[in-house]
Design an enzyme around this catalytic site. Structure first.
Site, short mmCIF file in Angstrom:
data_model
loop_
_atom_site.label_atom_id
_atom_site.label_comp_id
_atom_site.label_asym_id
_atom_site.label_seq_id
_atom_site.Cartn_x
_atom_site.Cartn_y
_atom_site.Cartn_z
N ARG A 15 0.82 -1.22 0.00
CA ARG A 15 0.00 0.00 0.00
C ARG A 15 0.86 1.27 0.00
NH1 ARG A 15 -3.55 -2.51 4.89
NH2 ARG A 15 -1.64 -3.75 5.06
N GLY A 77 1.99 -14.07 5.86
CA GLY A 77 1.16 -13.52 6.92
C GLY A 77 1.92 -13.33 8.22
N THR A 78 1.29 -12.58 9.14
CA THR A 78 1.98 -12.22 10.39
C THR A 78 2.24 -13.45 11.27
OG1 THR A 78 -0.20 -11.64 11.26
CG2 THR A 78 1.18 -9.83 10.50
N ASN A 226 0.46 1.99 6.93
CA ASN A 226 0.33 1.13 5.74
C ASN A 226 0.53 1.90 4.45
OD1 ASN A 226 -0.23 -1.20 7.26
ND2 ASN A 226 -2.36 -0.57 7.48
N ASN A 384 40.03 28.28 -4.84
CA ASN A 384 40.74 27.20 -4.16
C ASN A 384 40.87 25.94 -5.00
OD1 ASN A 384 37.93 26.88 -4.07
ND2 ASN A 384 38.09 25.42 -2.40
C1 UD1 Z 1 -2.06 -6.21 11.35
C2 UD1 Z 1 -2.98 -7.11 12.19
C3 UD1 Z 1 -4.21 -6.31 12.57
C4 UD1 Z 1 -3.82 -5.04 13.31
C5 UD1 Z 1 -2.83 -4.22 12.48
C6 UD1 Z 1 -2.29 -3.08 13.33
C7 UD1 Z 1 -2.74 -9.44 11.46
C8 UD1 Z 1 -3.31 -10.52 10.65
N1 UD1 Z 1 -3.36 -8.26 11.43
O1 UD1 Z 1 -2.73 -5.91 10.15
O2 UD1 Z 1 -5.07 -7.09 13.41
O3 UD1 Z 1 -4.99 -4.25 13.58
O4 UD1 Z 1 -1.70 -5.03 12.09
O5 UD1 Z 1 -1.50 -2.22 12.58
O6 UD1 Z 1 -1.77 -9.66 12.15
N2 UD1 Z 1 4.74 -8.94 8.04
C9 UD1 Z 1 5.76 -9.86 7.91
N3 UD1 Z 1 5.55 -10.99 7.20
C10 UD1 Z 1 4.35 -11.28 6.64
C11 UD1 Z 1 3.31 -10.34 6.76
C12 UD1 Z 1 3.53 -9.17 7.48
O7 UD1 Z 1 6.86 -9.65 8.44
O8 UD1 Z 1 4.24 -12.35 6.04
C13 UD1 Z 1 5.00 -7.71 8.79
C14 UD1 Z 1 4.86 -6.45 7.95
O9 UD1 Z 1 6.11 -6.12 7.40
C15 UD1 Z 1 4.39 -5.42 8.95
C16 UD1 Z 1 3.67 -6.23 10.01
O10 UD1 Z 1 4.04 -7.57 9.80
O11 UD1 Z 1 5.47 -4.72 9.56
C17 UD1 Z 1 2.15 -6.08 9.90
O12 UD1 Z 1 1.74 -6.48 8.60
P1 UD1 Z 1 0.62 -5.69 7.84
O13 UD1 Z 1 0.41 -6.33 6.53
O14 UD1 Z 1 0.88 -4.25 7.86
O15 UD1 Z 1 -0.66 -6.03 8.75
P2 UD1 Z 1 -2.01 -5.20 8.87
O16 UD1 Z 1 -2.85 -5.47 7.67
O17 UD1 Z 1 -1.72 -3.79 9.18
CA CA Z 2 0.14 -2.59 9.33
#
Ligand code: UD1
Ligand code: CA
Length: 470
Positions: A15, A77-78, A226, A384
């Site tokens: 994003r 994913g996270t 984001n 210079n």
């Molecule tokens: C996430 C949370 C959401 C929360 C929000 C707060 C999840 C599923 N969702 O959503 O509940 O309200 O943060 O800001 O956890 N990342 C990795 N590897 C991955 C995916 C992501 O390292 O495979 C890292 C990203 O670089 C980032 C962080 O995790 O720093 C969060 O990822 P992001 O995609 O921004 O999650 P949100 O959609 O914001």
């Molecule tokens: Ca985020």
């Protein structure tokens, strides 16, 4: 309590629409991830592991050697991200703080309070949450009738009812380390984004009979970045935080909206910072100074009582009670002693200028050693650079240089000497001497009339008025 931290920083940050890692983007002059790292260090979580993937070299460079890194090859994913830290977490007890690399406003204070709740309440996990005026995009914290947390649902997976919840997941958690590992082993990717959500561990822990708490923090601290609009918003908030802290220490900042100060900068009491000024890096400003309006200082030491008006300075030292600007450029390795005046359209580079010396207008001083009480006439240039090498100009105390003089380096003007205006100096000038190096004037009487070149009948007209605007 054994304490470590896992920071998620592998995501692409789609994003953001950038070629760079999201977490190295600057907010108030510092990469997002460094704000997070410093908040962690502030609570004593010195053992930090960063999950890196997309543009990992940038993230590693920003964080340096003192922390650990784990590579997440595919960003699934996270939950998947934190799973990569399993080898680092296995066998540990105590608490693992998990947090995203994109939430730079979180403070040590808030993490400490969540930790305190975690320790005192026998929780399997404590989530830091916030009450968002507009929760769009965030995971919602769902509670039961008794008010206990039951699960987190991502925005995209929410029902109509759940969308109305404004308590959001900050994505910052304290977990009992063994419970985190156990829950991570059981999450799947059955959701709108087909990702392994870390948030699903909460429901699993509750199902297993563990207590999960929520520490409600000020929403602003939980803000995630984001996109570039959010980046701009958090940048402003971080900057305001720094400005307010300085004001509490006795610095007067006229307008925090248009003044940008890195949190590494130190400023003394009763110094006035005027709008449009930017202070960066290891800049240190003394007491009773005036900076601005519209000045940029990066790694500059400024002595007490100095005024820097509409000017730019980097990697240099300015003494006490100096007068700089308007429109001066102090480049690296400039050292101005006390009571020096550097005025309009004057550039100084790699030069030391002694007490009470003055270059008030349109002058360049580069690669020079200048004594005390030297006067540079308007338009003095130290020449210079011969196209190959830089050469040095030495000017003794009390030298007077007339306007529009060129000092062809290497050259020495000894103490108490004079340079006549319009001179091009190529040889050393002795103490108490006067050097004149310009051609004799020739006057041709009545030349204009004879050549019929009077300009009195053609008057200069101003340029066309600019019509563009916003
Ligand atoms: C996430 C949370 C959401 C929360 C929000 C707060 C999840 C599923 N969702 O959503 O509940 O309200 O943060 O800001 O956890 N990342 C990795 N590897 C991955 C995916 C992501 O390292 O495979 C890292 C990203 O670089 C980032 C962080 O995790 O720093 C969060 O990822 P992001 O995609 O921004 O999650 P949100 O959609 O914001
Ligand atoms: Ca985020």
């Amino acid at each position: 309590m054994e304490l470590c931290a896992v920071v998620m920083a592998a995501g692409e940050g789609k994003r953001m629409h950038s070629n760079h890692s999201k977490v190295v983007q600057l907010a108030a002059g510092k990469p997002l991830i460094r704000w997070v790292a410093e908040a962690l260090s502030g609570v004593g979580a010195t053992e930090q592991v960063y999950i890196v993937g997309h543009r990992q070299e940038e993230v590693r460079e920003v964080l340096g050697e003192d922390v650990a890194f784990v590579f997440q090859e595919q960003q699934l994913g996270t939950g998947h991200a934190v799973m990569q830290a399993a080898p680092f977490l296995e066998g540990r007890n105590g608490c693992t703080i998990v947090l995203p690399g994109d939430a730079p406003l979180i403070t040590s204070d808030t993490i400490a309070k969540a930790l305190e709740m975690f320790e005192q309440g026998d929780y399997g996990a404590v989530i830091i949450t916030g009450l968002a005026p507009d929760p769009k995009g965030y995971g919602r914290v769902i509670r039961n009738a008794e008010g206990n947390v039951v699960k987190i649902v991502e925005h995209r997976d929410c029902t109509e009812e759940e969308l109305k919840v404004n308590e959001i997941n900050s994505s910052i958690y304290c977990f009992k380390t063994p419970l985190l590992l156990s829950a991570l082993g059981r999450i799947d990717a059955k959701n709108a984004q087909k990702e392994y959500y870390l948030t699903d561990t909460i429901e699993i822990l509750i199902r297993d009979g563990h207590k999960v708490g929520a520490y409600i923090a000020d929403f602003d601290e939980t803000r995630g970045v984001n996109d570039r609009i959010q980046l701009q918003e958090v940048g402003k908030m971080l900057n305001r935080r720094t400005c307010l802290k300085l004001m509490q220490q006795g610095v007067q900042i006229v307008d925090t909206e248009t003044t940008w100060i890195a949190d590494t900068v130190r400023i003394g009491m009763d110094t006035l910072i005027l709008p449009g000024s930017i202070l960066l890096g290891n800049t240190v400003v003394g007491d009773e100074c005036v900076i601005g309006e519209n000045s940029r200082l990066e790694n500059v030491i400024v002595g007490d009582g100095t005024v820097i008006d509409n000017s730019i300075a980097s990697d240099c030292e300015v003494g006490k009670n100096c007068r700089i600007g308007p429109y001066s450029h102090l480049r690296p390795d400039t050292i101005l002693k006390d009571n020096v005046t550097i005025g309009a359209y004057v550039e100084v580079k790699n030069a030391t200028i002694g007490d009470y010396s003055r270059a008030r207008h349109l002058t360049y001083v580069g690669d020079a050693k200048v004594g005390k009480n030297v006067n540079f006439g308007c338009g003095t240039v130290t020449c210079n650079y011969d196209g190959m090498d830089k050469t040095w100009c030495v000017i003794g105390d009390n030298v007077f240089i007339g306007g529009n003089s060129n000092l062809i380096s290497p050259v020495t003007l000894k103490e108490n000497s004079y340079i006549a205006a319009g001179s091009t100096i190529t040889e050393d000038v002795p103490e108490l001497g006067l050097a004149i190096a310009r051609s004799q004037q020739v006057v041709k009487e009545n030349w204009v009339a004879k050549k019929n070149r009077s300009r009195a009948s053609t008057v200069i007209q101003p340029d066309k008025k600019r019509t563009s605007g916003m």
